[in-house]
Every structure is written in C-alpha cells, then in structure tokens.
Design a protein around this motif. Structure first.
Motif, PDB file in Angstrom:
ATOM      1  N   ALA A 175      -3.092  -3.075  -6.460  1.00 23.15           N
ATOM      2  CA  ALA A 175      -3.690  -3.759  -5.309  1.00 23.15           C
ATOM      3  C   ALA A 175      -2.598  -3.807  -4.262  1.00 23.15           C
ATOM      4  O   ALA A 175      -1.505  -4.286  -4.527  1.00 23.15           O
ATOM      5  CB  ALA A 175      -4.128  -5.160  -5.696  1.00 23.15           C
ATOM      6  N   ARG A 176      -2.870  -3.270  -3.086  1.00 24.94           N
ATOM      7  CA  ARG A 176      -1.811  -3.218  -2.064  1.00 24.94           C
ATOM      8  C   ARG A 176      -2.373  -3.629  -0.709  1.00 24.94           C
ATOM      9  O   ARG A 176      -3.585  -3.555  -0.483  1.00 24.94           O
ATOM     10  CB  ARG A 176      -1.216  -1.809  -1.998  1.00 24.94           C
ATOM     11  CG  ARG A 176      -2.237  -0.719  -1.781  1.00 24.94           C
ATOM     12  CD  ARG A 176      -1.585   0.668  -1.782  1.00 24.94           C
ATOM     13  NE  ARG A 176      -2.583   1.716  -1.599  1.00 24.94           N
ATOM     14  CZ  ARG A 176      -2.976   2.555  -2.548  1.00 24.94           C
ATOM     15  NH1 ARG A 176      -2.467   2.501  -3.762  1.00 24.94           N
ATOM     16  NH2 ARG A 176      -3.891   3.481  -2.287  1.00 24.94           N
ATOM     17  N   GLY A 177      -1.480  -4.021   0.172  1.00 26.07           N
ATOM     18  CA  GLY A 177      -1.919  -4.378   1.509  1.00 26.07           C
ATOM     19  C   GLY A 177      -0.885  -5.236   2.203  1.00 26.07           C
ATOM     20  O   GLY A 177       0.133  -5.622   1.621  1.00 26.07           O
ATOM     21  N   VAL A 178      -1.177  -5.507   3.470  1.00 29.73           N
ATOM     22  CA  VAL A 178      -0.314  -6.370   4.282  1.00 29.73           C
ATOM     23  C   VAL A 178      -1.206  -6.903   5.399  1.00 29.73           C
ATOM     24  O   VAL A 178      -2.089  -6.193   5.880  1.00 29.73           O
ATOM     25  CB  VAL A 178       0.901  -5.580   4.828  1.00 29.73           C
ATOM     26  CG1 VAL A 178       0.471  -4.382   5.670  1.00 29.73           C
ATOM     27  CG2 VAL A 178       1.844  -6.461   5.637  1.00 29.73           C
ATOM     28  N   GLY A 179      -0.998  -8.154   5.776  1.00 29.08           N
ATOM     29  CA  GLY A 179      -1.833  -8.708   6.841  1.00 29.08           C
ATOM     30  C   GLY A 179      -3.295  -8.632   6.458  1.00 29.08           C
ATOM     31  O   GLY A 179      -3.680  -8.948   5.332  1.00 29.08           O
ATOM     32  N   LEU A 180      -4.119  -8.132   7.382  1.00 32.51           N
ATOM     33  CA  LEU A 180      -5.556  -8.041   7.094  1.00 32.51           C
ATOM     34  C   LEU A 180      -5.985  -6.602   6.829  1.00 32.51           C
ATOM     35  O   LEU A 180      -7.012  -6.137   7.334  1.00 32.51           O
ATOM     36  CB  LEU A 180      -6.362  -8.659   8.245  1.00 32.51           C
ATOM     37  CG  LEU A 180      -6.382 -10.194   8.265  1.00 32.51           C
ATOM     38  CD1 LEU A 180      -7.161 -10.714   9.480  1.00 32.51           C
ATOM     39  CD2 LEU A 180      -6.972 -10.776   6.972  1.00 32.51           C
ATOM     40  N   ILE A 181      -5.200  -5.907   6.029  1.00 36.84           N
ATOM     41  CA  ILE A 181      -5.594  -4.562   5.587  1.00 36.84           C
ATOM     42  C   ILE A 181      -5.161  -4.437   4.130  1.00 36.84           C
ATOM     43  O   ILE A 181      -4.093  -4.927   3.751  1.00 36.84           O
ATOM     44  CB  ILE A 181      -4.968  -3.471   6.493  1.00 36.84           C
ATOM     45  CG1 ILE A 181      -5.455  -2.071   6.111  1.00 36.84           C
ATOM     46  CG2 ILE A 181      -3.455  -3.531   6.486  1.00 36.84           C
ATOM     47  CD1 ILE A 181      -5.100  -1.012   7.153  1.00 36.84           C
ATOM     48  N   ALA A 219      -4.477 -14.170   6.297  1.00 41.22           N
ATOM     49  CA  ALA A 219      -4.137 -12.948   5.551  1.00 41.22           C
ATOM     50  C   ALA A 219      -3.649 -13.221   4.124  1.00 41.22           C
ATOM     51  O   ALA A 219      -4.027 -12.488   3.202  1.00 41.22           O
ATOM     52  CB  ALA A 219      -3.118 -12.114   6.324  1.00 41.22           C
ATOM     53  N   PRO A 220      -2.818 -14.267   3.904  1.00 42.85           N
ATOM     54  CA  PRO A 220      -2.368 -14.497   2.519  1.00 42.85           C
ATOM     55  C   PRO A 220      -3.543 -14.693   1.558  1.00 42.85           C
ATOM     56  O   PRO A 220      -3.464 -14.336   0.385  1.00 42.85           O
ATOM     57  CB  PRO A 220      -1.513 -15.767   2.629  1.00 42.85           C
ATOM     58  CG  PRO A 220      -1.028 -15.766   4.045  1.00 42.85           C
ATOM     59  CD  PRO A 220      -2.157 -15.192   4.848  1.00 42.85           C
ATOM     60  N   HIS A 221      -4.643 -15.256   2.084  1.00 42.54           N
ATOM     61  CA  HIS A 221      -5.822 -15.457   1.234  1.00 42.54           C
ATOM     62  C   HIS A 221      -6.445 -14.104   0.841  1.00 42.54           C
ATOM     63  O   HIS A 221      -6.753 -13.863  -0.332  1.00 42.54           O
ATOM     64  CB  HIS A 221      -6.838 -16.341   1.962  1.00 42.54           C
ATOM     65  CG  HIS A 221      -7.978 -16.747   1.094  1.00 42.54           C
ATOM     66  ND1 HIS A 221      -7.797 -17.381  -0.120  1.00 42.54           N
ATOM     67  CD2 HIS A 221      -9.319 -16.576   1.228  1.00 42.54           C
ATOM     68  CE1 HIS A 221      -8.979 -17.591  -0.683  1.00 42.54           C
ATOM     69  NE2 HIS A 221      -9.918 -17.105   0.109  1.00 42.54           N
ATOM     70  N   VAL A 277       1.325   1.098   1.979  1.00 42.81           N
ATOM     71  CA  VAL A 277       2.314   0.173   2.560  1.00 42.81           C
ATOM     72  C   VAL A 277       3.695   0.671   2.121  1.00 42.81           C
ATOM     73  O   VAL A 277       3.973   0.747   0.927  1.00 42.81           O
ATOM     74  CB  VAL A 277       2.079  -1.269   2.060  1.00 42.81           C
ATOM     75  CG1 VAL A 277       3.062  -2.230   2.723  1.00 42.81           C
ATOM     76  CG2 VAL A 277       0.635  -1.694   2.344  1.00 42.81           C
ATOM     77  N   PRO A 278       4.549   1.034   3.078  1.00 44.12           N
ATOM     78  CA  PRO A 278       5.838   1.624   2.684  1.00 44.12           C
ATOM     79  C   PRO A 278       6.803   0.586   2.118  1.00 44.12           C
ATOM     80  O   PRO A 278       6.699  -0.594   2.469  1.00 44.12           O
ATOM     81  CB  PRO A 278       6.371   2.179   4.003  1.00 44.12           C
ATOM     82  CG  PRO A 278       5.790   1.274   5.042  1.00 44.12           C
ATOM     83  CD  PRO A 278       4.422   0.891   4.534  1.00 44.12           C
ATOM     84  N   PRO A 279       7.741   1.009   1.296  1.00 43.55           N
ATOM     85  CA  PRO A 279       8.811   0.093   0.875  1.00 43.55           C
ATOM     86  C   PRO A 279       9.532  -0.445   2.115  1.00 43.55           C
ATOM     87  O   PRO A 279       9.590   0.220   3.151  1.00 43.55           O
ATOM     88  CB  PRO A 279       9.751   0.987   0.057  1.00 43.55           C
ATOM     89  CG  PRO A 279       8.899   2.130  -0.396  1.00 43.55           C
ATOM     90  CD  PRO A 279       7.873   2.349   0.683  1.00 43.55           C
TER      91      PRO A 279
END
Ligand code: PMP
Length: 460
Positions: free
Chosen positions: A374-380, A355-357, A235-237
C-alpha cells in the motif's frame, strides 16, 4: 445495452472513439454517461451517484460544483470571451495568472508559457530545452532522459518521453531523442535483499553510467513526475531526487518536473517538488491548475533559461512558437480563481488534515491477502495487487482482477482506477474524512470481490 438507436448510449457507440477504452468491447458495454456533479460526487444519467475517488482524471481538485469557477468564467466570457497573446498582445487574466503562478512555484522559476493540456506543456518543455541549447551554442545537447513507467502525455514527443509500452506499441513511438532510465519503485524493482538505500545507489549509478555511455554533451534534460501517476503511483525514496539531481547538475542536464498530477497540493505541499526536494529548471502544470474546469496548462521556466531564449529570439528576430489558445482569457480567469480558492481556503492545510486518514486506511489494507504494497502520499495512493506476497509476484493482466475491482467499486457507487495489477485513488482535494471512509469502505469490499475471483481462478 443500447437497443434503442436513439438512446444516448447508442448514439455514443455510433459516433465516438473513446480514449483509453477497449473500443470493440465498448460496443457491448456502452458508455456510463455522467450528467451532473455535486462536491466530490458525480451522477450518471440514470441518477446513480458516484463518489469520484479519482477526481476525474487526477484533476478535479475542487469537486464538481464550485460556483465561483462558473462565475469567473461567465464574467470573463462577457468581458472578452477569447483573445490571444501572440505578437505581444495580452489579456489581464493571462498576466494575472502568470504572476499568481510565479508567486507559488519553486524558487528560480521566473517565466510562464501557457498551453492547453499536460501533453502540450511537456512537448513545450522539450522544445524549450532544444531552443535553449541552440541559444547557448550547444546544439548537440538535446536528448531527454525519461523513466520507465513515466507518463507525460500522448502527443508525439510527450508520448515518446512517456515510458510505458502500452502507449508506444502500435503507435510507432518513441521517436528519436529520448533515453530511458529506471523507475524508482523499490517494491517493484528492488533486487532480493536490496535495501532502499542500496536501491537508490544502484539507480543513481545507472543514471550516471547512461549519461557517460551516451555522452553528456548530447543530453539536454531529464523529465520526471515527482510521484508517477498513471505508471502506478510510484512514491520515490526520500533521497532519490536530490541524489539524481546531483548527477544531473554535474553533467549540466536540466531537470523538468512534470507536476501535472502532483501540482497544487496533491502531495500535501504546493508542489511535488516541495515534497521530494526537487529543484526544477522547468516545471509543467495542468489539471488542478483550473480544477480541470477548463483546459489550461503551463510550462514554467527558470529565469536563467528565460534570459537566454529571450536574447536568442531577439537575435533571430522571432520566438516562433505558441498555441492559438495559450493563455486563453476564460481558461486563465478560471485558473486564477482556482488559485485564489486554494489560498483563501488553505487547501494545503486541508490536505494535511485529511490525508493521514486516507493513507492510514490504505496502509491498513496492506494486510489484505491480495495486496503486496500500500503506497501513497498526501491524497494519492495505490494498492499493488499480488498473487504471492513473499515473492512479490504481481497479478497477471489476463486475470482481469484490477478491472473487476474497479467495476465492483463502481457498482457500490465509488469510482477508483485500476491497472491490471494495481488500484489507485486520487480524490478531489476537498474530500472530507467521512467521504474518505465511504471511498475506502467500497474499495475494501471490492478488493474482497477481487480476492474471491482470484481464488476462483486458482491464482493464490
Ligand atoms: N503528465 C502527467 C503526469 C499526466 O498524468 C498527464 C495526464 N494524465 C499528462 C502529463 C498529460 O496530460 P493531458 O492528458 O492533459 O495531455
């Protein structure tokens, strides 16, 4: 395994070469044969149920039993099972799908070229970059900048734009015409003590230096996934893409957004471009375009590029490019129905709700001894596996911990994906919070198994 030569497993071993598989080992382990699907679950041929925490290959957005897609395919099969769009012929589904896509893509994009896979859509994007620069009288402006860890497919040129050694080594790739720049993972590639802002400054400076060194007059485009998928769910800055695009614009370099994984809600907005402030000249989509029920992809290009290539094709008398199955009416009908379902059920709102969950459960695992980030955004999302948190030393591939975690999750009825030093989740977009808990419970238990193994090997 597979002692009965008539078993499906034995016949698989005797007849199939599997993508991205240790083929020698496969002779011992044999296949897991999937037989049916229901919602976010698939069942193997012994009846064992798995929660598909990867949506297949980051793709089956609507789960495995969406009847409306079956019906859309059947209706089109009965009306006109196949036809092409060469030589000015057309079909209603291909027209309607192009229109539906153009309604939701980022502004400035104005025409659609269809293909069948993500690799083809990206190859096609590169060819459009070349044809366009011939059209505008800049025949030298052809090279394409890809990024370390980028994944754009496996055809000769998409594989070359891909920035992963495993996809090059022994395959005589990359071929010429590709330049490479940095991967925007601050965690993996930030220097000791470097802030995220300084990291972005350095990457932007490196890109500028690369362009100046190689000559902007030789560089036609830059290709990037908004969130790298196969390269590690990077996930990019936040300001990375706007800063990169500022450099590209100054040097007249086109931006190709590879939305093959991010497209259609994965990141919590319709496209990764929307989430990360990317204004693409060309965008490629596949996978969730049809919920992966049938193979179809698209290369969506700006109105400005479309005008130039149309005029050029007029001048030379032909646009000598296109796949037999481009805009295939059955695949297009299924994709169109997929887009209708996204809209009717407000899939974006659903992703924003659940997604927040998923992200909270992933972030909670950052405290696990094996997890560095631990990284991610949305459902990934992804968990970076390390042997030492302070020095960010990633797990050695030879330890086999990632694959072990994947196998242990599978024993528990959950499919995730692993690289040697990370594990990934990318569930169907229709997943519920309860199903997210089921996915994450199995993943945490499998992570503990991974820790036990890492400790046994004396890795931490
Ligand atoms: N681009 C991205 C970002 C991908 O993730 C993939 C496949 N995982 C591709 C392109 C290639 O797509 P395909 O396998 O359909 O050729």
């Amino acid at each position: 395994m597979a002692s009965n030569p008539n078993s499906l497993a034995a016949r698989d071993i005797a007849s199939l070469i599997h993508p991205y598989t240790n083929l020698e080992k496969h002779k011992e382990t044999g296949p897991t044969i999937m037989a049916r699907g229901d919602g976010v679950y698939v069942y193997d041929d012994s009846g064992k149920r798995y929660l598909e925490g990867m949506a297949g290959l980051w793709s089956t957005s609507l789960g495995f039993s969406e009847k409306r897609l079956v019906e859309a395919a059947t209706r089109q099969m009965e009306a006109l099972p196949t036809y092409h769009i060469f030589g000015g012929r057309s079909t209603e589904p291909s027209i309607e799908l192009a229109e539906a896509l153009l309604k939701i893509v980022p502004k400035g994009l104005g025409k659609v070229l269809f293909a069948n896979s993500g690799s083809e859509a990206n190859d096609q994007a590169a060819k459009i970059v070349w044809f366009y620069h011939n059209a505008i009288g800049k025949p030298l402006k052809k090279r394409i900048i890809g990024r370390v860890r980028g994944y754009h497919g496996i055809t000769v040129f998409a594989g070359s734009m891909t920035g992963q050694v495993a996809n090059h080594i022994e395959w005589d790739l990359p071929i010429g015409g590709v330049l490479r720049t940095d991967c925007p993972s601050h965690y993996l590639f930030g220097e000791p003590g470097e802030t995220e802002a300084q990291f972005v400054d350095r990457l932007v400076g490196n890109l500028e230096a690369l362009i100046e060194r190689e000559g902007p007059e030789t560089i036609g485009a830059f290709i990037a996934e908004p969130v790298n998928g196969a390269g590690g769910v990077i996930v990019p800055p936040k300001d990375y893409f706007p800063r990169i695009q500022e450099v590209l614009r100054r040097h007249d370099i086109l931006m190709i957004a590879d939305e093959v994984i991010c497209g259609f809600g994965r990141t919590g907005q319709m496209f990764g471009c929307d989430t990360f402030g990317i204004e693409p000249d060309i965008m490629t989509v596949a996978k969730a375009l049809s919920s992966a029920y049938l193979p179809i992809s698209a290369t969506v290009i700006s109105e400005a590029i479309a005008e130039k290539i149309t005029a050029h094709a007029g001048k030379i008398g032909n646009f000598a490019h296109g796949f037999t199955y481009a805009g295939h009416p059955v695949a297009a009908a299924v994709a169109l129905e997929t887009l209708r379902i996204y809209e009717e059920r407000d899939i974006i709102a659903h992703v924003q709700e659940v997604a927040p969950h998923l992200q909270a459960r992933l972030r909670a695992l950052a405290a696990h001894p094996l997890v560095g980030e631990a990284r991610g955004v949305g459902l990934i999302g992804a968990l970076q596996l390390v042997t030492d948190k302070a020095s960010r030393t990633v797990l050695p591939a030879a330890a086999g911990i990632g694959p072990l975690i994947q196998a242990r999750a599978m024993e528990r009825g959950v499919i995730i994906r692993a690289s040697p030093d990370a594990v990934f989740v990318c569930p169907p977009l229709i997943i519920t919070k309860a199903e997210i808990d089921e996915l994450m419970d199995a993943l945490s238990a499998a992570l503990d198994d991974g820790l036990a193994e890492a400790e046994k090997q004396g890795l931490l």
